[in-house]
Enzyme design. Structure first.
Site, PDB file in Angstrom:
ATOM      1  N   LEU A  11       0.799  -1.226   0.000  1.00  0.00           N
ATOM      2  CA  LEU A  11       0.000   0.000   0.000  1.00  0.00           C
ATOM      3  C   LEU A  11       0.833   1.279   0.000  1.00  0.00           C
ATOM      4  O   LEU A  11       0.555   2.220   0.736  1.00  0.00           O
ATOM      5  CB  LEU A  11      -0.969  -0.016   1.185  1.00  0.00           C
ATOM      6  CG  LEU A  11      -2.009  -1.147   1.133  1.00  0.00           C
ATOM      7  CD1 LEU A  11      -2.789  -1.224   2.441  1.00  0.00           C
ATOM      8  CD2 LEU A  11      -2.961  -0.944  -0.046  1.00  0.00           C
ATOM      9  N   VAL A  13       1.889   4.474  -2.577  1.00  0.00           N
ATOM     10  CA  VAL A  13       0.937   5.348  -3.277  1.00  0.00           C
ATOM     11  C   VAL A  13       0.211   4.617  -4.408  1.00  0.00           C
ATOM     12  O   VAL A  13      -1.017   4.701  -4.535  1.00  0.00           O
ATOM     13  CB  VAL A  13       1.652   6.597  -3.820  1.00  0.00           C
ATOM     14  CG1 VAL A  13       0.687   7.449  -4.631  1.00  0.00           C
ATOM     15  CG2 VAL A  13       2.217   7.423  -2.682  1.00  0.00           C
ATOM     16  N   MET A  14       0.961   3.882  -5.252  1.00  0.00           N
ATOM     17  CA  MET A  14       0.327   3.162  -6.365  1.00  0.00           C
ATOM     18  C   MET A  14      -0.670   2.134  -5.861  1.00  0.00           C
ATOM     19  O   MET A  14      -1.782   2.004  -6.388  1.00  0.00           O
ATOM     20  CB  MET A  14       1.390   2.480  -7.225  1.00  0.00           C
ATOM     21  CG  MET A  14       2.161   3.397  -8.144  1.00  0.00           C
ATOM     22  SD  MET A  14       1.203   3.957  -9.581  1.00  0.00           S
ATOM     23  CE  MET A  14       1.151   2.450 -10.564  1.00  0.00           C
ATOM     24  N   ASN A  33      -0.841  -4.645   4.242  1.00  0.00           N
ATOM     25  CA  ASN A  33       0.515  -4.132   4.105  1.00  0.00           C
ATOM     26  C   ASN A  33       1.297  -4.553   5.345  1.00  0.00           C
ATOM     27  O   ASN A  33       0.749  -4.600   6.456  1.00  0.00           O
ATOM     28  CB  ASN A  33       0.513  -2.594   4.000  1.00  0.00           C
ATOM     29  CG  ASN A  33       1.826  -2.052   3.473  1.00  0.00           C
ATOM     30  OD1 ASN A  33       2.061  -2.042   2.268  1.00  0.00           O
ATOM     31  ND2 ASN A  33       2.695  -1.596   4.366  1.00  0.00           N
ATOM     32  N   ARG A  34       2.565  -4.870   5.142  1.00  0.00           N
ATOM     33  CA  ARG A  34       3.376  -5.307   6.274  1.00  0.00           C
ATOM     34  C   ARG A  34       3.453  -4.213   7.344  1.00  0.00           C
ATOM     35  O   ARG A  34       3.401  -4.483   8.537  1.00  0.00           O
ATOM     36  CB  ARG A  34       4.784  -5.687   5.783  1.00  0.00           C
ATOM     37  CG  ARG A  34       5.629  -6.381   6.826  1.00  0.00           C
ATOM     38  CD  ARG A  34       6.920  -6.877   6.223  1.00  0.00           C
ATOM     39  NE  ARG A  34       7.723  -5.774   5.681  1.00  0.00           N
ATOM     40  CZ  ARG A  34       8.923  -5.920   5.144  1.00  0.00           C
ATOM     41  NH1 ARG A  34       9.448  -7.132   5.036  1.00  0.00           N
ATOM     42  NH2 ARG A  34       9.583  -4.872   4.683  1.00  0.00           N
ATOM     43  N   SER A 131       0.700   1.147 -15.964  1.00  0.00           N
ATOM     44  CA  SER A 131       1.274   2.437 -16.301  1.00  0.00           C
ATOM     45  C   SER A 131       0.277   3.564 -16.063  1.00  0.00           C
ATOM     46  O   SER A 131      -0.922   3.390 -16.260  1.00  0.00           O
ATOM     47  CB  SER A 131       1.712   2.465 -17.771  1.00  0.00           C
ATOM     48  OG  SER A 131       2.234   3.739 -18.095  1.00  0.00           O
ATOM     49  N   LYS A 186       5.587  -3.930 -20.698  1.00  0.00           N
ATOM     50  CA  LYS A 186       5.647  -2.741 -19.829  1.00  0.00           C
ATOM     51  C   LYS A 186       7.070  -2.194 -19.768  1.00  0.00           C
ATOM     52  O   LYS A 186       7.293  -0.975 -19.753  1.00  0.00           O
ATOM     53  CB  LYS A 186       5.150  -3.084 -18.424  1.00  0.00           C
ATOM     54  CG  LYS A 186       5.289  -1.959 -17.386  1.00  0.00           C
ATOM     55  CD  LYS A 186       4.586  -0.678 -17.830  1.00  0.00           C
ATOM     56  CE  LYS A 186       4.379   0.298 -16.674  1.00  0.00           C
ATOM     57  NZ  LYS A 186       5.596   0.728 -16.004  1.00  0.00           N
ATOM     58  N   HIS A 189       7.639  -0.369 -22.947  1.00  0.00           N
ATOM     59  CA  HIS A 189       6.840   0.855 -22.816  1.00  0.00           C
ATOM     60  C   HIS A 189       7.646   1.910 -22.067  1.00  0.00           C
ATOM     61  O   HIS A 189       7.710   3.075 -22.479  1.00  0.00           O
ATOM     62  CB  HIS A 189       5.540   0.526 -22.066  1.00  0.00           C
ATOM     63  CG  HIS A 189       4.829   1.708 -21.458  1.00  0.00           C
ATOM     64  ND1 HIS A 189       5.296   2.360 -20.327  1.00  0.00           N
ATOM     65  CD2 HIS A 189       3.687   2.344 -21.791  1.00  0.00           C
ATOM     66  CE1 HIS A 189       4.477   3.341 -20.016  1.00  0.00           C
ATOM     67  NE2 HIS A 189       3.498   3.362 -20.887  1.00  0.00           N
ATOM     68  N   ASN A 190       8.300   1.504 -20.981  1.00  0.00           N
ATOM     69  CA  ASN A 190       9.094   2.449 -20.206  1.00  0.00           C
ATOM     70  C   ASN A 190      10.324   2.914 -20.986  1.00  0.00           C
ATOM     71  O   ASN A 190      10.747   4.061 -20.869  1.00  0.00           O
ATOM     72  CB  ASN A 190       9.527   1.820 -18.879  1.00  0.00           C
ATOM     73  CG  ASN A 190       8.390   1.745 -17.877  1.00  0.00           C
ATOM     74  OD1 ASN A 190       7.222   1.802 -18.255  1.00  0.00           O
ATOM     75  ND2 ASN A 190       8.714   1.591 -16.617  1.00  0.00           N
ATOM     76  N   GLU A 193       9.196   5.474 -23.228  1.00  0.00           N
ATOM     77  CA  GLU A 193       8.971   6.647 -22.384  1.00  0.00           C
ATOM     78  C   GLU A 193      10.282   7.414 -22.165  1.00  0.00           C
ATOM     79  O   GLU A 193      10.302   8.647 -22.229  1.00  0.00           O
ATOM     80  CB  GLU A 193       8.393   6.189 -21.051  1.00  0.00           C
ATOM     81  CG  GLU A 193       8.083   7.252 -20.034  1.00  0.00           C
ATOM     82  CD  GLU A 193       7.591   6.630 -18.735  1.00  0.00           C
ATOM     83  OE1 GLU A 193       8.165   6.947 -17.682  1.00  0.00           O
ATOM     84  OE2 GLU A 193       6.642   5.805 -18.770  1.00  0.00           O
ATOM     85  N   ARG A 291      20.928  10.145 -19.489  1.00  0.00           N
ATOM     86  CA  ARG A 291      20.704  10.102 -18.035  1.00  0.00           C
ATOM     87  C   ARG A 291      22.014   9.802 -17.300  1.00  0.00           C
ATOM     88  O   ARG A 291      22.278  10.357 -16.225  1.00  0.00           O
ATOM     89  CB  ARG A 291      19.633   9.059 -17.689  1.00  0.00           C
ATOM     90  CG  ARG A 291      18.255   9.438 -18.207  1.00  0.00           C
ATOM     91  CD  ARG A 291      17.147   8.629 -17.561  1.00  0.00           C
ATOM     92  NE  ARG A 291      15.857   8.959 -18.159  1.00  0.00           N
ATOM     93  CZ  ARG A 291      14.684   8.698 -17.587  1.00  0.00           C
ATOM     94  NH1 ARG A 291      14.625   8.099 -16.417  1.00  0.00           N
ATOM     95  NH2 ARG A 291      13.565   9.023 -18.199  1.00  0.00           N
ATOM     96  N   ARG A 450      37.024  -7.153 -40.789  1.00  0.00           N
ATOM     97  CA  ARG A 450      36.890  -8.349 -39.950  1.00  0.00           C
ATOM     98  C   ARG A 450      37.538  -9.569 -40.612  1.00  0.00           C
ATOM     99  O   ARG A 450      38.176 -10.394 -39.961  1.00  0.00           O
ATOM    100  CB  ARG A 450      35.406  -8.645 -39.676  1.00  0.00           C
ATOM    101  CG  ARG A 450      34.710  -7.585 -38.829  1.00  0.00           C
ATOM    102  CD  ARG A 450      33.263  -7.945 -38.532  1.00  0.00           C
ATOM    103  NE  ARG A 450      33.196  -9.026 -37.542  1.00  0.00           N
ATOM    104  CZ  ARG A 450      32.693 -10.220 -37.762  1.00  0.00           C
ATOM    105  NH1 ARG A 450      32.212 -10.524 -38.973  1.00  0.00           N
ATOM    106  NH2 ARG A 450      32.656 -11.122 -36.807  1.00  0.00           N
ATOM    107  N   HIS A 456      37.037 -13.785 -40.719  1.00  0.00           N
ATOM    108  CA  HIS A 456      35.622 -14.004 -40.410  1.00  0.00           C
ATOM    109  C   HIS A 456      34.776 -14.267 -41.657  1.00  0.00           C
ATOM    110  O   HIS A 456      33.582 -14.524 -41.536  1.00  0.00           O
ATOM    111  CB  HIS A 456      35.062 -12.797 -39.644  1.00  0.00           C
ATOM    112  CG  HIS A 456      35.652 -12.645 -38.277  1.00  0.00           C
ATOM    113  ND1 HIS A 456      35.420 -13.545 -37.264  1.00  0.00           N
ATOM    114  CD2 HIS A 456      36.482 -11.691 -37.766  1.00  0.00           C
ATOM    115  CE1 HIS A 456      36.057 -13.151 -36.166  1.00  0.00           C
ATOM    116  NE2 HIS A 456      36.721 -12.026 -36.446  1.00  0.00           N
TER     117      HIS A 456
END
Length: 483
Positions: A11, A13-14, A33-34, A131, A186, A189-190, A193, A291, A450, A456
Site C-alpha cells: 500500500l 501510493v500506487m 501491508n506489512r 502504467s 511494460k 513501454h518504459n 517513455e 541520463r 573483420r 571471419h
C-alpha cells in the site's frame, strides 16, 4: 461480513490508489501491508473519498481468508526480493486454484520463474504491467497482464472497468500473452517513455538555448503543440511545468530543478534486451546515455571551466521558423523511437512464441499511461493495415510524414551542432532513419576489416557463398611491388 471480490497487498501510493480505483468501480476489496499504518491510512482514505468498500487487515491470514474463492491477490511491492517475500507470505495461506498478480515493474524472467513455481503449488500467476503513475492508478491506468490466461479470466471483469477508458477504442487493457510478456511489454513501454522524455527535453533545450525562448513562451509553444499531432500526456505536463513559478524564490521552478535525471532500471533493461535481440534502438539508448551523463554533474561543472568559449554560431535565428522546425523534428524523431520499441517487442515475441499483437498494444497505450498520445492511434491503424509490418517507418502514412519533415529535422540538428547544443536523441533518430532508408551502407568495409584481421569471411553482392581473402598477403605483395 461478506467476502470481498479481490485483495491487494502493498500500500504505497500506487497500491493505495489502485485499491481505491477498484473499490470505486463497485468491487469490494481487502487490503494488506506489512507496515500496518498503511492499511489504516488506506481505509481512512476510502471513507473520505466516498465510503468506498475497502477493508483493511493487519495479518496475512485474515487478509487472504477475507477474499472470495478462487482468491485473487494483486501485489504492488518493489521488484526483486520483496516480491518473493510477499509471495511466500501470501502463498502460505492460499489454496489450489487461487491467483497472485504482480503489478510491479518486474524483470520478465522473474515472472516466468514465479509462474512455474506457483504452478507446482497449484496456484495461478500473472505479471501485470501498470502504467499511469499515481494519477492513473487512481482514475484509470493502462494495464498489461501476461501469464496464465485462466488467471486473467478471473479478473477480466475488474480490469475492464478499472482501466482507462478511451471513447473510440475501449478499455486500456488486454491479455498480452503467455509467460512474462506483460512485464516485458511494460518494460519496453518504459524504454519508449525514456526516449519520448529525452526528445522533448532536447526540443526544450534547442528552443531555449538557440531560440532564446522564455519559460512563458515555452509554455505557449508546448500548449499549442498539444493541440495537434504532438497531443500527448508528456507534452501536456511539459507545458504545465513551464508555467509553475518557484514558491521558494524568484523565477520559475523548472530553472531551480537540478539537471540530474534519476532512473529505476526499466530503460536499462530495454537497452540490454535490444542488444540481446540484435535490434537497433539508438534513440532509446541515447536517452539512457543522457541520463548517465546527467548524473556526472560535478564532472560537467569542472569540464565547463576547461572548455570555455563561445560555441554559438552568432547567426540570427528566425524564432517562428525554429519553433515550427523543432515541432517537425520532434514528431519525426518520435516515430523512430516508437518504431524501435515496437521492433524490440516483435523480436522478443518471435523468440518466445508469444504471438503479440502490436496494434493492440498501441491501442491500450492510448489512455491512462505515461506515453499516451493521439499519435498511438496512428500506430494502431498502421498495424491494423499490416500486422506483419517490418518497421513502422515503412508504413505508407508514416513514411510520407517523415519525408515531409526531414528537411526541418536536418535544419534543427545542423543549427544545434553549430551552436554547441547536444541533441543525442534527435540525432540518433535521424541516423537511424538515414541508415534504414539506404540500400547500401559502409558495412562492407567493416566486414572486409573483420575478414582481414580475423578471417571471419564475407559474402559478395554478385556471387552467392562465403568467401575469405588473404588481404594481408595481397597488400604486402602490392606494397613490395611498389618498392
Amino acid at each position: 461480513m461478506a467476502l470481498t471480490r479481490i485483495g491487494l497487498a502493498g500500500l504505497a501510493v500506487m497500491g493505495q490508489n489502485l485499491a481505491l480505483n477498484i473499490a470505486e468501480k463497485g468491487f469490494p476489496i481487502s487490503v494488506y501491508n506489512r507496515t500496518t499504518s498503511k492499511v489504516d491510512e488506506t481505509v481512512e482514505r476510502a471513507k473520505a473519498e466516498g465510503n468506498l468498500p475497502v477493508y483493511g487487515y493487519h495479518d496475512p491470514a485474515s487478509f487472504v481468508n477475507s477474499i472470495q474463492k478462487p482468491r485473487v491477490v494483486i501485489m504492488l511491492v518493489k521488484a526483486g526480493a520483496p516480491v518473493d517475500q510477499t509471495i511466500a507470505t501470501l502463498a502460505a495461506h492460499l489454496e489450489q486454484g487461487d491467483c497472485i498478480v504482480d503489478g510491479g515493474n518486474e524483470w520478465y524472467e522473474n515472472t516466468e520463474r514465479r509462474e512455474k513455481a506457483m504452478e507446482e503449488r497449484g496456484l495461478l500467476y500473472l505479471g501485470m504491467g501498470v502504467s499511469g503513475g499515481e494519477e492513473g492508478a487512481r482514475n484509470g491506468p493502462s494495464m498489461m497482464p501476461g501469464g496464465s490466461f485462466e488467471a486473467y479470466k478471473y479478473i477480466e471483469d475488474i480490469l475492464l472497468k478499472v482501466a482507462a477508458q478511451v471513447p473510440d477504442s475501449g478499455p486500456c487493457v488486454t491479455y498480452i500473452g503467455k509467460g512474462g510478456s506483460g512485464n516485458f511489454v511494460k518494460m519496453v513501454h518504459n524504454g519508449i517513455e525514456y526516449g519520448d522524455m529525452q526528445l522533448i527535453a532536447e526540443a526544450y533545450d534547442v528552443l531555449k538555448s538557440v531560440g532564446k525562448l522564455t519559460n512563458s513562451e515555452l509554455h505557449q509553444v508546448f500548449s499549442e503543440w498539444n493541440k495537434g499531432e504532438l497531443l500527448s500526456f508528456l507534452v501536456e505536463i511539459t507545458a504545465d511545468i513551464f508555467s509553475i513559478k518557484d514558491d521558494q524564490g524568484e523565477g520559475y521552478l523548472v530553472d531551480k530543478v537540478l539537471d540530474k535525471t534519476g532512473m529505476k532500471g526499466t530503460g536499462k533493461w530495454t537497452v540490454q534486451q535490444a542488444a540481446e535481440l540484435s535490434v537497433a534502438a539508438p534513440t532509446i539508448e541515447a536517452s539512457l546515455d543522457s541520463r548517465f551523463l546527467s548524473g556526472l554533474k560535478d564532472e560537467r561543472v569542472e569540464a565547463s571551466k576547461i572548455f570555455q568559449g563561445d560555441f554559438s554560431s552568432n547567426l540570427p535565428v528566425d524564432k517562428a521558423q525554429l519553433i515550427d522546425d523543432v515541432r517537425q523534428a520532434l514528431y519525426a524523431s518520435k516515430i523512430c523511437s516508437y518504431a524501435q520499441g515496437m521492433n524490440i517487442i516483435k523480436a522478443k515475441s518471435t523468440e518466445k512464441g508469444w504471438g503479440l499483437n502490436l496494434g493492440e498494444l498501441a491501442r491500450i497505450w492510448k489512455g491512462g499511461c505515461i506515453i499516451r498520445a493521439i499519435f498511438l492511434d496512428r500506430i494502431n491503424k498502421a498495424y491494423d493495415r499490416n500486422p506483419d509490418l517490418a518497421n513502422l517507418l515503412v508504413d505508407p502514412e508514416f513514411a510520407q510524414e517523415i519525408m515531409d519533415r526531414q528537411a526541418a529535422w536536418r535544419r534543427v540538428l545542423c543549427l544545434s551542432i553549430n551552436n554547441g547544443v547536444s541533441t543525442p536523441g534527435m540525432s540518433a533518430s535521424l541516423a537511424y532513419f538515414d541508415s534504414y532508408r539506404r540500400d547500401r551502407l559502409p558495412a562492407n568495409l567493416v566486414q572486409a576489416q573483420r575478414d582481414y584481421f580475423g578471417a571471419h569471411t564475407y559474402e559478395r553482392v554478385d556471387v552467392p557463398g562465403s568467401f575469405h581473402t588473404e588481404w594481408f598477403k595481397i597488400a604486402r605483395n602490392l606494397n613490395q611491388s611498389k618498392i
